[in-house]
Design an enzyme around this catalytic site. Structure first.
Site, PDB file in Angstrom:
ATOM      1  N   GLU A 203       6.926 -29.318  -8.254  1.00  0.00           N
ATOM      2  CA  GLU A 203       5.714 -28.963  -8.990  1.00  0.00           C
ATOM      3  C   GLU A 203       5.946 -28.959 -10.504  1.00  0.00           C
ATOM      4  O   GLU A 203       5.005 -28.842 -11.269  1.00  0.00           O
ATOM      5  CB  GLU A 203       5.221 -27.574  -8.566  1.00  0.00           C
ATOM      6  CG  GLU A 203       4.432 -27.574  -7.271  1.00  0.00           C
ATOM      7  CD  GLU A 203       3.152 -28.386  -7.399  1.00  0.00           C
ATOM      8  OE1 GLU A 203       3.032 -29.382  -6.666  1.00  0.00           O
ATOM      9  OE2 GLU A 203       2.291 -28.033  -8.223  1.00  0.00           O
ATOM     10  N   GLU A 219       9.258 -24.982 -12.399  1.00  0.00           N
ATOM     11  CA  GLU A 219       8.346 -25.280 -11.290  1.00  0.00           C
ATOM     12  C   GLU A 219       6.910 -25.332 -11.801  1.00  0.00           C
ATOM     13  O   GLU A 219       5.961 -25.358 -11.031  1.00  0.00           O
ATOM     14  CB  GLU A 219       8.482 -24.227 -10.189  1.00  0.00           C
ATOM     15  CG  GLU A 219       9.912 -24.128  -9.658  1.00  0.00           C
ATOM     16  CD  GLU A 219      10.001 -23.291  -8.404  1.00  0.00           C
ATOM     17  OE1 GLU A 219       9.431 -23.694  -7.386  1.00  0.00           O
ATOM     18  OE2 GLU A 219      10.619 -22.221  -8.465  1.00  0.00           O
ATOM     19  N   GLY A 285      -6.817 -16.000 -27.544  1.00  0.00           N
ATOM     20  CA  GLY A 285      -7.847 -15.018 -27.886  1.00  0.00           C
ATOM     21  C   GLY A 285      -7.999 -13.902 -26.866  1.00  0.00           C
ATOM     22  O   GLY A 285      -8.834 -13.006 -27.058  1.00  0.00           O
ATOM     23  N   ASN A 317      -4.245  -5.684 -15.100  1.00  0.00           N
ATOM     24  CA  ASN A 317      -4.339  -4.458 -14.308  1.00  0.00           C
ATOM     25  C   ASN A 317      -5.244  -4.713 -13.103  1.00  0.00           C
ATOM     26  O   ASN A 317      -6.421  -5.047 -13.254  1.00  0.00           O
ATOM     27  CB  ASN A 317      -4.894  -3.325 -15.178  1.00  0.00           C
ATOM     28  CG  ASN A 317      -4.825  -1.992 -14.462  1.00  0.00           C
ATOM     29  OD1 ASN A 317      -5.329  -1.847 -13.354  1.00  0.00           O
ATOM     30  ND2 ASN A 317      -4.183  -1.026 -15.092  1.00  0.00           N
ATOM     31  N   SER A 318      -4.693  -4.563 -11.932  1.00  0.00           N
ATOM     32  CA  SER A 318      -5.438  -4.940 -10.726  1.00  0.00           C
ATOM     33  C   SER A 318      -6.523  -3.927 -10.390  1.00  0.00           C
ATOM     34  O   SER A 318      -7.371  -4.176  -9.545  1.00  0.00           O
ATOM     35  CB  SER A 318      -4.482  -5.109  -9.547  1.00  0.00           C
ATOM     36  OG  SER A 318      -3.779  -3.911  -9.314  1.00  0.00           O
TER      37      SER A 318
HETATM   38  C1  LIG Z   1       4.342  -8.760 -13.260  1.00  0.00           C
HETATM   39  C2  LIG Z   1       5.551  -8.524 -12.381  1.00  0.00           C
HETATM   40  C3  LIG Z   1       6.779  -9.062 -13.089  1.00  0.00           C
HETATM   41  C4  LIG Z   1       5.671  -7.036 -12.134  1.00  0.00           C
HETATM   42  O1  LIG Z   1       6.777  -6.840 -11.348  1.00  0.00           O
HETATM   43  P1  LIG Z   1       7.628  -5.481 -11.395  1.00  0.00           P
HETATM   44  O2  LIG Z   1       7.975  -5.152 -12.791  1.00  0.00           O
HETATM   45  O3  LIG Z   1       8.710  -5.651 -10.403  1.00  0.00           O
HETATM   46  O4  LIG Z   1       6.603  -4.407 -10.960  1.00  0.00           O
HETATM   47  P2  LIG Z   1       6.454  -3.722  -9.526  1.00  0.00           P
HETATM   48  O5  LIG Z   1       5.839  -4.690  -8.602  1.00  0.00           O
HETATM   49  O6  LIG Z   1       7.735  -3.060  -9.177  1.00  0.00           O
HETATM   50  O7  LIG Z   1       5.408  -2.631  -9.878  1.00  0.00           O
HETATM   51  C5  LIG Z   1       5.681  -1.479 -10.691  1.00  0.00           C
HETATM   52  C6  LIG Z   1       4.456  -0.612 -10.647  1.00  0.00           C
HETATM   53  O8  LIG Z   1       3.389  -1.285 -11.322  1.00  0.00           O
HETATM   54  C7  LIG Z   1       2.293  -1.500 -10.436  1.00  0.00           C
HETATM   55  N1  LIG Z   1       1.746  -2.800 -10.718  1.00  0.00           N
HETATM   56  C8  LIG Z   1       2.377  -3.986 -10.691  1.00  0.00           C
HETATM   57  N2  LIG Z   1       1.535  -4.950 -11.039  1.00  0.00           N
HETATM   58  C9  LIG Z   1       0.354  -4.347 -11.318  1.00  0.00           C
HETATM   59  C10 LIG Z   1      -0.910  -4.818 -11.744  1.00  0.00           C
HETATM   60  N3  LIG Z   1      -1.135  -6.114 -11.969  1.00  0.00           N
HETATM   61  N4  LIG Z   1      -1.904  -3.929 -11.928  1.00  0.00           N
HETATM   62  C11 LIG Z   1      -1.702  -2.619 -11.721  1.00  0.00           C
HETATM   63  N5  LIG Z   1      -0.526  -2.136 -11.335  1.00  0.00           N
HETATM   64  C12 LIG Z   1       0.486  -2.984 -11.119  1.00  0.00           C
HETATM   65  C13 LIG Z   1       2.894  -1.437  -9.069  1.00  0.00           C
HETATM   66  O9  LIG Z   1       1.951  -1.143  -8.094  1.00  0.00           O
HETATM   67  C14 LIG Z   1       3.949  -0.370  -9.228  1.00  0.00           C
HETATM   68  O10 LIG Z   1       3.298   0.860  -9.188  1.00  0.00           O
HETATM   69  P3  LIG Z   1       4.033   2.233  -8.822  1.00  0.00           P
HETATM   70  O11 LIG Z   1       4.918   2.540  -9.994  1.00  0.00           O
HETATM   71  O12 LIG Z   1       2.927   3.170  -8.656  1.00  0.00           O
HETATM   72  O13 LIG Z   1       4.830   1.978  -7.586  1.00  0.00           O
HETATM   73  C15 LIG Z   1       5.416  -9.271 -11.032  1.00  0.00           C
HETATM   74  O14 LIG Z   1       4.306  -8.768 -10.329  1.00  0.00           O
HETATM   75  C16 LIG Z   1       5.237 -10.762 -11.189  1.00  0.00           C
HETATM   76  O15 LIG Z   1       4.129 -11.279 -11.324  1.00  0.00           O
HETATM   77  N6  LIG Z   1       6.364 -11.533 -11.153  1.00  0.00           N
HETATM   78  C17 LIG Z   1       6.326 -12.968 -11.243  1.00  0.00           C
HETATM   79  C18 LIG Z   1       7.063 -13.564 -10.058  1.00  0.00           C
HETATM   80  C19 LIG Z   1       6.864 -15.074  -9.995  1.00  0.00           C
HETATM   81  O16 LIG Z   1       5.761 -15.556 -10.035  1.00  0.00           O
HETATM   82  N7  LIG Z   1       7.982 -15.829  -9.914  1.00  0.00           N
HETATM   83  C20 LIG Z   1       7.958 -17.254  -9.860  1.00  0.00           C
HETATM   84  C21 LIG Z   1       7.961 -17.717  -8.422  1.00  0.00           C
HETATM   85  S1  LIG Z   1       7.689 -19.437  -8.312  1.00  0.00           S
END
Ligand SMILES: CC(C)(COP(=O)(O)OP(=O)(O)OC[C@H]1O[C@@H](n2cnc3c(N)ncnc32)[C@H](O)[C@@H]1OP(=O)(O)O)[C@@H](O)C(=O)NCCC(=O)NCCS
Length: 342
Positions: A203, A219, A285, A317-318
């Site tokens: 990809e 990727e 933006g 933020n979800s």
């Molecule tokens: C953004 C990202 C890095 C966050 O990961 P993280 O730092 O490990 O965060 P966690 O999943 O452990 O979440 C930590 C906390 O934030 C919260 N949280 C995570 N993402 C959130 C969001 N978008 N909105 C609200 N809360 C969120 C979690 O629920 C968790 O809450 P808690 O403290 O109450 O348990 C991850 O979600 C991500 O998108 N990684 C990219 C992976 C990827 O795409 N790799 C390439 C593959 S091809």
């Protein structure tokens, strides 16, 4: 002192116009003695020239190059003297805007051979000098001549496979730089700079005048002009915004040890150790809620105000849909096994 030199084997159409040129050993900053040899062997008058050379001229060039200790170039000139395909010797005294197809091919190959970095060469006007061609299993073919070649192949019991129709060929038909893995070679265009230790998965995509500085797992798409720093990963299907179309004028880059998540995108340059959550497209933006370490709102700013800043985590933020930026506490650790591509 001159800027660049290359002995190329190329393809011409039935009108004798250059379609493409392969330079096996392009050189940057050739010294004056080489220039003198070219001057006497090929009647080089100075400036930027792509000179069609015949066997006799190439033999003379080879012996001149040998005399000045340029043994690799001499050996290439000797082989070129026996070429069944047209040969061009391209000498550029300065990095001015190119004026011929062989000049453009030399510049693109200087980048893909890692002799110079993206953004370091003048590439203005290259689209007008690159003919749109059929790239086939029998080489480049002028589109006007394609139907006849297809018929001819069929009459001889062969099938001419057209792999792409484009102005740019795939990089790997010209050079495979050391220490790279490219799962689908069609996705890396000539003029890409693929740093040592880079893996480009199916990809992944790298345009010309763009690329990676070093170890990276790609990727997602690296648009024209975008550079990705060492140790940074582009997740599946992610996008880096280019500047070729759509009016964007900020040059996008990615610093070191960043992660752009799957299906995410960036329209601002990132500093080092930044993460963009999977699926989040950050345009310049986009209003971003800056949060402190306790998760409290500090202020709302535009993403472009965070351009080139390090140690940031961007996520949507979800619960409330707001795009947020926090300090990136867990900058990615590279998976060494995944990146060990040699
Ligand atoms: C953004 C990202 C890095 C966050 O990961 P993280 O730092 O490990 O965060 P966690 O999943 O452990 O979440 C930590 C906390 O934030 C919260 N949280 C995570 N993402 C959130 C969001 N978008 N909105 C609200 N809360 C969120 C979690 O629920 C968790 O809450 P808690 O403290 O109450 O348990 C991850 O979600 C991500 O998108 N990684 C990219 C992976 C990827 O795409 N790799 C390439 C593959 S091809």
């Amino acid at each position: 002192m001159s800027f660049a030199f290359g002995i190329g084997i190329g393809t011409q159409n039935n009108q004798g116009e250059w379609l493409e040129v392969f330079y096996q050993q392009p050189l940057m900053i050739p010294d004056k003695t080489l220039l003198d040899v070219v001057r006497s062997a090929l009647d080089f008058q100075g400036g930027n020239q792509a000179i069609s050379a015949n066997a006799e001229q190439l033999s003379q060039l080879a012996s001149g190059l040998r005399q000045i200790g340029q043994t690799d170039q001499a050996a290439l000139a000797e082989k070129a003297a026996r070429s069944e395909r047209p040969v061009v010797v391209t000498l550029l005294e300065t990095d001015d805007a190119a004026s011929s197809t062989p000049e453009v091919y030399l510049k693109l190959q200087l980048i893909s051979h890692r002799l110079t970095k993206p953004h370091s060469l003048k590439l203005d006007g290259i689209f007008g000098l690159l003919p749109n061609l059929a790239w086939t299993n029998e080489g480049a073919i002028d589109l006007a001549e394609l139907p006849e070649r297809q018929l001819q192949a069929r009459l001889e019991g062969r099938t001419l496979e057209v792999k792409s129709v484009d102005k740019f060929p795939q990089m790997t038909d010209y050079v495979v730089p050391q220490g790279v893995r490219i799962a689908d070679t069609a996705r890396v265009r000539l003029g890409a700079y693929v740093g040592e230790g880079t893996t480009v998965m199916h990809e992944g995509f790298i345009n010309f005048n763009a690329g990676t500085e070093g170890t990276s797992m790609i990727e997602g798409r690296i648009s024209a002009g975008v550079m990705v720093g060492k140790g940074s990963d582009l997740g599946g299907g992610c996008s880096t915004m280019g500047t070729l179309s759509g009016g964007g004028n900020i040059t996008i880059s990615v610093g070191e040890n960043c992660l752009i998540g799957a299906n995410a995108g960036i329209g601002i340059p990132l500093g080092d150790r930044c993460t963009v959550e999977a699926g989040l497209y950050l345009t310049s933006g986009t209003k971003v809620a800056l949060l402190d370490d306790a998760g409290k709102l500090v202020e709302v700013i535009k993403a472009r105000d965070l351009a080139n800043k390090s140690d940031l985590l961007f996520r949507r933020n979800s619960e409330n849909g707001a795009v947020e930026c926090k300090t990136n506490k867990s900058a990615i650790e590279l998976n060494h096994e995944l990146h060990a591509n040699n």
